[in-house]
Design an enzyme around this catalytic site. Structure first.
Site, PDB file in Angstrom:
ATOM      1  N   VAL A  13       0.837  -1.214   0.000  1.00 31.95           N
ATOM      2  CA  VAL A  13       0.000   0.000   0.000  1.00 31.95           C
ATOM      3  C   VAL A  13       0.866   1.256   0.000  1.00 31.95           C
ATOM      4  O   VAL A  13       0.640   2.188  -0.791  1.00 31.95           O
ATOM      5  CB  VAL A  13      -0.965   0.000   1.214  1.00 31.95           C
ATOM      6  CG1 VAL A  13      -1.809   1.274   1.236  1.00 31.95           C
ATOM      7  CG2 VAL A  13      -1.870  -1.235   1.185  1.00 31.95           C
ATOM      8  N   LYS A 104      -7.365  -1.786   9.228  1.00 30.79           N
ATOM      9  CA  LYS A 104      -8.673  -2.184   9.801  1.00 30.79           C
ATOM     10  C   LYS A 104      -8.526  -2.894  11.125  1.00 30.79           C
ATOM     11  O   LYS A 104      -9.411  -2.818  11.979  1.00 30.79           O
ATOM     12  CB  LYS A 104      -9.473  -3.055   8.834  1.00 30.79           C
ATOM     13  CG  LYS A 104      -8.796  -4.331   8.406  1.00 30.79           C
ATOM     14  CD  LYS A 104      -8.186  -4.126   7.098  1.00 30.79           C
ATOM     15  CE  LYS A 104      -7.222  -5.142   6.639  1.00 30.79           C
ATOM     16  NZ  LYS A 104      -6.980  -5.077   5.207  1.00 30.79           N
ATOM     17  N   GLU A 128     -10.669   5.484   5.028  1.00 28.57           N
ATOM     18  CA  GLU A 128     -11.484   4.923   3.936  1.00 28.57           C
ATOM     19  C   GLU A 128     -10.889   3.618   3.403  1.00 28.57           C
ATOM     20  O   GLU A 128     -11.630   2.692   3.032  1.00 28.57           O
ATOM     21  CB  GLU A 128     -11.591   5.954   2.797  1.00 28.57           C
ATOM     22  CG  GLU A 128     -12.467   5.542   1.648  1.00 28.57           C
ATOM     23  CD  GLU A 128     -13.921   5.329   2.055  1.00 28.57           C
ATOM     24  OE1 GLU A 128     -14.588   6.304   2.405  1.00 28.57           O
ATOM     25  OE2 GLU A 128     -14.379   4.165   2.015  1.00 28.57           O
ATOM     26  N   VAL A 131     -11.537  -0.527   4.698  1.00 31.36           N
ATOM     27  CA  VAL A 131     -12.558  -1.496   4.269  1.00 31.36           C
ATOM     28  C   VAL A 131     -12.832  -1.323   2.778  1.00 31.36           C
ATOM     29  O   VAL A 131     -13.128  -0.222   2.315  1.00 31.36           O
ATOM     30  CB  VAL A 131     -13.893  -1.297   5.030  1.00 31.36           C
ATOM     31  CG1 VAL A 131     -14.875  -2.415   4.682  1.00 31.36           C
ATOM     32  CG2 VAL A 131     -13.674  -1.242   6.533  1.00 31.36           C
ATOM     33  N   ILE A 135     -13.070   0.838  -2.931  1.00 30.42           N
ATOM     34  CA  ILE A 135     -14.519   1.153  -2.935  1.00 30.42           C
ATOM     35  C   ILE A 135     -14.837   2.146  -1.822  1.00 30.42           C
ATOM     36  O   ILE A 135     -14.515   1.890  -0.655  1.00 30.42           O
ATOM     37  CB  ILE A 135     -15.386  -0.107  -2.699  1.00 30.42           C
ATOM     38  CG1 ILE A 135     -14.894  -1.282  -3.535  1.00 30.42           C
ATOM     39  CG2 ILE A 135     -16.843   0.195  -2.979  1.00 30.42           C
ATOM     40  CD1 ILE A 135     -15.582  -2.593  -3.178  1.00 30.42           C
ATOM     41  N   GLU A 189      -2.835 -10.249   3.777  1.00 28.83           N
ATOM     42  CA  GLU A 189      -2.178  -9.595   4.914  1.00 28.83           C
ATOM     43  C   GLU A 189      -0.797 -10.220   5.113  1.00 28.83           C
ATOM     44  O   GLU A 189      -0.514 -11.323   4.627  1.00 28.83           O
ATOM     45  CB  GLU A 189      -3.016  -9.785   6.179  1.00 28.83           C
ATOM     46  CG  GLU A 189      -4.374  -9.144   6.107  1.00 28.83           C
ATOM     47  CD  GLU A 189      -4.304  -7.647   5.828  1.00 28.83           C
ATOM     48  OE1 GLU A 189      -3.626  -6.910   6.551  1.00 28.83           O
ATOM     49  OE2 GLU A 189      -4.926  -7.199   4.855  1.00 28.83           O
ATOM     50  N   ASP A 200     -10.065 -11.039   9.041  1.00 23.80           N
ATOM     51  CA  ASP A 200      -9.946  -9.756   8.328  1.00 23.80           C
ATOM     52  C   ASP A 200     -11.351  -9.246   7.953  1.00 23.80           C
ATOM     53  O   ASP A 200     -11.675  -8.073   8.181  1.00 23.80           O
ATOM     54  CB  ASP A 200      -9.077  -9.945   7.073  1.00 23.80           C
ATOM     55  CG  ASP A 200      -8.949  -8.667   6.256  1.00 23.80           C
ATOM     56  OD1 ASP A 200      -8.132  -7.814   6.630  1.00 23.80           O
ATOM     57  OD2 ASP A 200      -9.686  -8.516   5.257  1.00 23.80           O
ATOM     58  N   LYS A 204     -13.454  -5.906   9.345  1.00 26.46           N
ATOM     59  CA  LYS A 204     -14.082  -4.922   8.449  1.00 26.46           C
ATOM     60  C   LYS A 204     -15.574  -4.814   8.739  1.00 26.46           C
ATOM     61  O   LYS A 204     -16.140  -3.717   8.731  1.00 26.46           O
ATOM     62  CB  LYS A 204     -13.840  -5.324   6.994  1.00 26.46           C
ATOM     63  CG  LYS A 204     -12.380  -5.189   6.567  1.00 26.46           C
ATOM     64  CD  LYS A 204     -12.161  -5.841   5.220  1.00 26.46           C
ATOM     65  CE  LYS A 204     -10.741  -5.686   4.721  1.00 26.46           C
ATOM     66  NZ  LYS A 204     -10.438  -6.576   3.580  1.00 26.46           N
ATOM     67  N   GLY A 301      -5.038  -4.579  -3.155  1.00 25.65           N
ATOM     68  CA  GLY A 301      -4.004  -4.301  -4.160  1.00 25.65           C
ATOM     69  C   GLY A 301      -3.428  -2.906  -3.956  1.00 25.65           C
ATOM     70  O   GLY A 301      -4.019  -2.059  -3.278  1.00 25.65           O
TER      71      GLY A 301
HETATM   72  P1  NAP Z   1       3.109  -4.818   3.755  1.00 19.83           P
HETATM   73  O1  NAP Z   1       3.264  -4.978   2.297  1.00 19.83           O
HETATM   74  O2  NAP Z   1       3.466  -5.936   4.661  1.00 19.83           O
HETATM   75  O3  NAP Z   1       3.928  -3.497   4.187  1.00 19.83           O
HETATM   76  C1  NAP Z   1       4.121  -3.133   5.517  1.00 19.83           C
HETATM   77  C2  NAP Z   1       5.197  -2.052   5.571  1.00 19.83           C
HETATM   78  O4  NAP Z   1       5.338  -1.635   6.923  1.00 19.83           O
HETATM   79  C3  NAP Z   1       6.571  -2.498   5.089  1.00 19.83           C
HETATM   80  O5  NAP Z   1       7.159  -1.466   4.328  1.00 19.83           O
HETATM   81  C4  NAP Z   1       7.360  -2.706   6.381  1.00 19.83           C
HETATM   82  O6  NAP Z   1       8.742  -2.374   6.289  1.00 19.83           O
HETATM   83  C5  NAP Z   1       6.727  -1.693   7.286  1.00 19.83           C
HETATM   84  N1  NAP Z   1       6.789  -2.112   8.688  1.00 19.83           N
HETATM   85  C6  NAP Z   1       6.260  -3.218   9.249  1.00 19.83           C
HETATM   86  N2  NAP Z   1       6.517  -3.242  10.564  1.00 19.83           N
HETATM   87  C7  NAP Z   1       7.216  -2.121  10.831  1.00 19.83           C
HETATM   88  C8  NAP Z   1       7.792  -1.576  12.005  1.00 19.83           C
HETATM   89  N3  NAP Z   1       7.685  -2.190  13.190  1.00 19.83           N
HETATM   90  N4  NAP Z   1       8.461  -0.406  11.921  1.00 19.83           N
HETATM   91  C9  NAP Z   1       8.576   0.222  10.736  1.00 19.83           C
HETATM   92  N5  NAP Z   1       8.055  -0.230   9.578  1.00 19.83           N
HETATM   93  C10 NAP Z   1       7.390  -1.397   9.638  1.00 19.83           C
HETATM   94  O7  NAP Z   1       1.592  -4.441   4.105  1.00 19.83           O
HETATM   95  P2  NAP Z   1       0.477  -3.830   3.136  1.00 19.83           P
HETATM   96  O8  NAP Z   1      -0.159  -4.931   2.354  1.00 19.83           O
HETATM   97  O9  NAP Z   1       1.019  -2.654   2.420  1.00 19.83           O
HETATM   98  O10 NAP Z   1      -0.634  -3.378   4.197  1.00 19.83           O
HETATM   99  C11 NAP Z   1      -0.460  -2.214   4.972  1.00 19.83           C
HETATM  100  C12 NAP Z   1      -1.765  -1.872   5.671  1.00 19.83           C
HETATM  101  O11 NAP Z   1      -2.789  -1.648   4.707  1.00 19.83           O
HETATM  102  C13 NAP Z   1      -2.312  -2.977   6.576  1.00 19.83           C
HETATM  103  O12 NAP Z   1      -2.987  -2.377   7.666  1.00 19.83           O
HETATM  104  C14 NAP Z   1      -3.328  -3.684   5.686  1.00 19.83           C
HETATM  105  O13 NAP Z   1      -4.328  -4.346   6.421  1.00 19.83           O
HETATM  106  C15 NAP Z   1      -3.896  -2.509   4.944  1.00 19.83           C
HETATM  107  N6  NAP Z   1      -4.504  -2.809   3.658  1.00 19.83           N
HETATM  108  C16 NAP Z   1      -3.834  -3.561   2.751  1.00 19.83           C
HETATM  109  C17 NAP Z   1      -4.397  -3.801   1.504  1.00 19.83           C
HETATM  110  C18 NAP Z   1      -3.703  -4.621   0.472  1.00 19.83           C
HETATM  111  O14 NAP Z   1      -4.293  -4.866  -0.585  1.00 19.83           O
HETATM  112  N7  NAP Z   1      -2.467  -5.046   0.677  1.00 19.83           N
HETATM  113  C19 NAP Z   1      -5.661  -3.262   1.209  1.00 19.83           C
HETATM  114  C20 NAP Z   1      -6.327  -2.479   2.181  1.00 19.83           C
HETATM  115  C21 NAP Z   1      -5.732  -2.252   3.398  1.00 19.83           C
HETATM  116  P3  NAP Z   1       9.795  -3.201   5.370  1.00 19.83           P
HETATM  117  O15 NAP Z   1       9.285  -3.021   3.960  1.00 19.83           O
HETATM  118  O16 NAP Z   1      11.092  -2.571   5.601  1.00 19.83           O
HETATM  119  O17 NAP Z   1       9.675  -4.625   5.829  1.00 19.83           O
HETATM  120  N1  HSE Z   2      -6.013  -8.728   2.935  1.00 19.79           N
HETATM  121  C1  HSE Z   2      -7.095  -7.883   2.583  1.00 19.79           C
HETATM  122  C2  HSE Z   2      -7.981  -8.581   1.586  1.00 19.79           C
HETATM  123  C3  HSE Z   2      -6.566  -6.607   1.993  1.00 19.79           C
HETATM  124  O1  HSE Z   2      -7.566  -9.610   1.041  1.00 19.79           O
HETATM  125  O2  HSE Z   2      -9.101  -8.127   1.361  1.00 19.79           O
HETATM  126  C4  HSE Z   2      -7.633  -5.566   1.793  1.00 19.79           C
HETATM  127  O3  HSE Z   2      -8.119  -5.108   3.008  1.00 19.79           O
END
Ligand code: NAP
Ligand code: HSE
Length: 429
Positions: A13, A104, A128, A131, A135, A189, A200, A204, A301
């Protein structure tokens, strides 16, 4: 005016947010009269390849470089999980910084604390992206639909499990293969058990129900089951009776009595949610004045999620410009009772392994009769080595009765195991 932004986390993200902020830079300035730029990015690993062009000097492993910098006015949190994200967000809010988060887990579990802290500091907390990925769901429920009593929330709000179930249905992929693909695409996640086990989606649903039903909803009040027990055989049997399997999140408010459930569910192929495939999410909302509404789009994504995060950044900038930051505060939130019977009566699908002997069906039927459970269909699917696989579809029955019957089945010596239990979603009226 230049506005400095600190980004906590630069994974799927966070990298999308940097990319989109750059692409929209001129448009954001035109719209808000402010020129925002991400000046510091907190990560764990300074050497990691992030797939975006990033000035190494922006990266830091020290959160104080963002949280204690008075020139940083907005903090975007994309770390995920509870700690240290919670502490960082509270520190930022108390320091008068506006916070935007996609987290979330944190909003579902500590939303009140975070919103109250933002309220006291007179700053924005916007989420926003927490969840439904791209959308818009939070803002419509919080603003556009507030004149309604919302009675129903029903949807697919986890992209990872929807991707897995779609692959299992359309390509016959097995569970672990499809999960690996969802992880590679950045949907899952960091720990995908929360996707697969339904947590998850439950988090939400907690957020949506809190806003939609205008109630204090606790995560523990959501009945949760995930998709681990769903096999290729269930996908096939579901298809034979005209259904697909989806992980549905369902919330209802019937005169102040709530029912909240996340469960793999048989959905009739003609139902609008049956065609929602891959990482797409959809939410059906019923308001007493609005009638039925359906929200649909990419639920996970990098760029889809960044779309919501950057939308929140623009709202925070507009609020700063108009001097109305922190205007959406949480007022009185009543606690509503949760239906102890688990909500409305639904048909249910049960797959079980039984001893392949005469009289077993009669015993099963007898127990169902004793419990007042009426069977619509009973099928013996296959038998080998003295064990038969049996699928039962019941008539409509309260979830609480199904729980009781399954418990009683487990005590029957002729039933070896209850392998899968799923409700069947009725067509929308
Ligand atoms: P991710 O790819 O695992 O990225 C997490 C990032 O946080 C990485 O850059 C990591 O650093 C950094 N990080 C983790 N622990 C840390 C710490 N203790 N101190 C400093 N930095 C730290 O996760 P993501 O998929 O982007 O998701 C991020 C958030 O968005 C989550 O809350 C997730 O639920 C939410 N979300 C994700 C999506 C999705 O499609 N992926 C959609 C909606 C919401 P490093 O890179 O150095 O390891
Ligand atoms: N892991 C979550 C999903 C990311 O698959 O819907 C979006 O919140």
């Amino acid at each position: 005016m230049d506005i400095r932004i600190g980004l906590l986390g630069c994974g799927t993200v966070g990298a999308g947010v940097i990319d989109l902020m750059r692409k929209r830079s001129n448009k954001i300035s035109d719209m808000t009269g402010m020129r925002p730029s991400i000046t510091r990015v907190l990560v764990r690993d300074l050497t990691k390849e992030r797939g975006i062009d990033l000035d190494g000097a922006m990266l830091t492993t020290n959160p104080d470089d963002i949280l204690s910098d008075p020139d940083i006015r907005i903090v975007i949190e994309t770390i995920g999980g509870i700690e240290p994200a919670r502490s960082y967000i509270l520190t930022a809010l108390k320091a008068g910084k506006h916070v935007i988060t996609a987290n979330k887990d944190l909003i579902a579990l500590h939303g009140s604390e975070i919103i109250e802290t933002a309220d006291a500091a007179g700053v924005d907390i916007l989420y926003e992206a927490a969840v439904g990925g791209a959308i818009p769901l939070i803002r419509p429920l919080k603003e556009s639909l507030t004149a309604n009593d919302i009675t129903d929330l029903l949807g697919i709000i986890n992209g990872t499990t929807n991707y897995i179930l779609t692959q299992m249905t359309e390509t016959g992929a097995d569970f672990s293969e499809a999960l690996k693909e969802a992880q590679d695409l950045g949907y899952a996640e960091a720990d995908p058990t929360s996707d697969v086990d339904g947590l998850d989606a439950a988090r939400k649903l907690t957020i949506l129900a809190t806003i939609g039903f205008h109630a204090k909803v606790n995560l523990s009040e959501v009945e949760v089951s995930g998709i681990r027990s769903v096999t290729a055989a269930d996908v096939k049997y579901a298809s034979e009776i005209g259904c697909v399997i989806k992980l549905l999140a369902s919330g209802t408010d019937r005169n102040g009595i709530l029912s909240l459930r996340v469960s793999p569910t048989l959905v009739p192929k003609q139902h609008p949610l049956a065609g929602v495939s891959g990482s797409y999410n959809a939410l059906f909302v019923r308001g007493d004045a609005s009638g039925d509404l359906m929200f649909f789009g990419r639920g996970a994504g990098s760029l889809p999620t960044a779309s919501s995060v950057v939308g929140d950044v623009i709202e925070a900038l507009r609020n700063m410009r108009l001097n109305v930051s922190g205007r959406v505060s949480q007022m009185v939130m009543p606690h509503k009772t949760v239906d102890p019977d688990g909500g409305s009566a639904l048909r249910h699908y049960l797959r079980m392994s039984v001893v392949d002997q005469p009289g077993v069906f009669a015993k099963i039927a007898g127990l169902c009769g004793d419990e007042g459970l009426s069977m619509e269909t009973v099928l013996q699917k296959r038998a080998s080595k003295g064990t038969a696989e049996v699928v039962i579809v019941t008539h409509e029955v309260k979830p609480e009765v199904i729980r009781r019957v399954v418990e009683a089945f487990r005590q029957m010596p002729s039933i070896k195991s209850i392998d899968c239990v799923m409700p069947v979603q009725p067509m929308t009226e």
